[in-house]
Design an enzyme around this catalytic site. Structure first.
Site, mmCIF file in Angstrom:
data_model
loop_
_atom_site.group_PDB
_atom_site.id
_atom_site.type_symbol
_atom_site.label_atom_id
_atom_site.label_comp_id
_atom_site.label_asym_id
_atom_site.label_seq_id
_atom_site.Cartn_x
_atom_site.Cartn_y
_atom_site.Cartn_z
ATOM 1 N N THR A 213 0.821 -1.190 0.000
ATOM 2 C CA THR A 213 0.000 0.000 0.000
ATOM 3 C C THR A 213 0.859 1.246 0.000
ATOM 4 O OG1 THR A 213 -0.072 0.064 2.400
ATOM 5 C CG2 THR A 213 -1.760 -1.229 1.309
ATOM 6 N N SER A 214 0.184 2.386 -0.184
ATOM 7 C CA SER A 214 0.902 3.652 -0.260
ATOM 8 C C SER A 214 1.638 3.961 1.027
ATOM 9 C CB SER A 214 -0.074 4.783 -0.584
ATOM 10 O OG SER A 214 -1.086 4.867 0.403
ATOM 11 N N SER A 215 1.141 3.439 2.155
ATOM 12 C CA SER A 215 1.809 3.711 3.420
ATOM 13 C C SER A 215 3.098 2.917 3.564
ATOM 14 C CB SER A 215 0.875 3.361 4.590
ATOM 15 O OG SER A 215 0.515 1.995 4.545
ATOM 16 N N CYS A 216 3.349 1.999 2.640
ATOM 17 C CA CYS A 216 4.549 1.166 2.735
ATOM 18 C C CYS A 216 5.645 1.596 1.770
ATOM 19 C CB CYS A 216 4.194 -0.304 2.483
ATOM 20 S SG CYS A 216 3.052 -0.988 3.692
ATOM 21 N N GLY A 217 5.522 2.764 1.183
ATOM 22 C CA GLY A 217 6.646 3.276 0.427
ATOM 23 C C GLY A 217 6.444 3.462 -1.054
#
Length: 282
Positions: free
Chosen positions: A112-116
């Site tokens: 996901t976007s929160s993972c980079g």
């Protein structure tokens, strides 16, 4: 298994008067998701529907698409001194024919976007791993008045929110407005994963005739989860992010934001919304 709510002492100050009382709080605990025995991800979640959460997460990661892809999901022993189960670790065992991504410290399973991931890399990742093309589903037409009624129905169904006031919700509605399912969690993404996981377990994917409503903003992550589950309409009571709009535009997802009262903004996929234009006066 962990409880959905817990009690904690709180000092209340009301109009200058001080008192002490217990307060009900939403529980938050870590959940480690393992894939065929190997650690894959950790998320902070509200305990409950953990198997559905893990399954839904793996749908959004492009690993699972049908109930037959899963042999079983089990709790693993937790890391306690006495060896008792904390119910905070689940292992998903997939069927032999399921292609399993290479799990490394720098995961190349779609994250996901929160993972980079960001920008074009994120959009490309969803486009190449999505199993169902949103633009190719039978056309869904939704009346704005129906959309406007959904937030109140979502709020009325939030049983845990009534006791805690501290968690998000996601709900699936049929195109006629029927409430199909609702899940609550401290994380918006977890609530959506629980919905999608339950749909996978019951054999209802893709959710090509449904509307997903989330109680907060529409992030790229939530738009991605809608696309991966084949959901054609995503609505949120708050704002979308720019990347969520880009993803919706590219994949054909209908994205509605600021859904409050009878007002809303349609950011993409307006062809599914039964818009009525008012002719200008002469």
């Amino acid at each position: 298994m962990g409880r959905v709510t817990e009690r904690r002492k709180v000092i209340r100050i009301r109009d200058g008067a001080v008192s002490s009382r217990p307060d009900t709080l939403v529980a938050e605990e870590p959940l480690e998701i393992r894939l065929n025995g190997r650690p894959l991800a950790i998320t902070m979640r509200t305990p409950g529907d953990d198997f559905a959460l893990a399954a839904g997460f793996l749908v959004s990661e492009g690993v699972l698409a049908a109930a037959s892809d899963v042999l079983n999901i089990v709790y693993c022993a937790g890391a306690t001194v006495d060896g008792s189960n904390t119910y905070n670790v689940v292992d998903v065992k997939t069927a032999p024919e399921v292609a399993v991504p290479d799990i490394t410290l720098e995961r190349n399973v779609y994250t996901t976007s929160s993972c980079g991931l960001c920008g074009k890399a994120s959009l490309d990742a969803v486009r190449t791993t999505a199993r169902w093309l949103i633009a190719d589903t039978p056309p869904v037409r939704v009346d704005p008045e129906l959309l406007a009624s959904l937030p109140d129905r979502l709020r009325a169904a939030q049983t845990v929110f009534d006791r805690t006031g501290g968690l998000h919700a996601a709900a699936l509605f049929a195109e006629d407005g029927e409430l199909l399912d609702i899940r609550e969690d401290v994380g918006r993404h977890n609530a959506v994963d629980k919905l999608v996981g339950r749909a996978l377990q019951s054999g209802d994917l893709p959710l090509s005739r449904s509307i997903l409503l989330v109680s907060g903003r529409a992030s790229f992550e939530l738009a991605q989860k809608a696309v991966m589950a084949g959901i054609p309409v995503l609505a949120a009571v708050s704002a979308p992010s720019s990347l969520a709009v880009d993803l919706a535009t590219e994949t054909g997802l209908t994205l509605v934001g600021f859904l409050r009262g009878r007002s809303m903004n349609v950011y993409a996929g307006e062809d599914r919304v039964a818009l009525r234009t008012t002719a200008a006066g002469g």
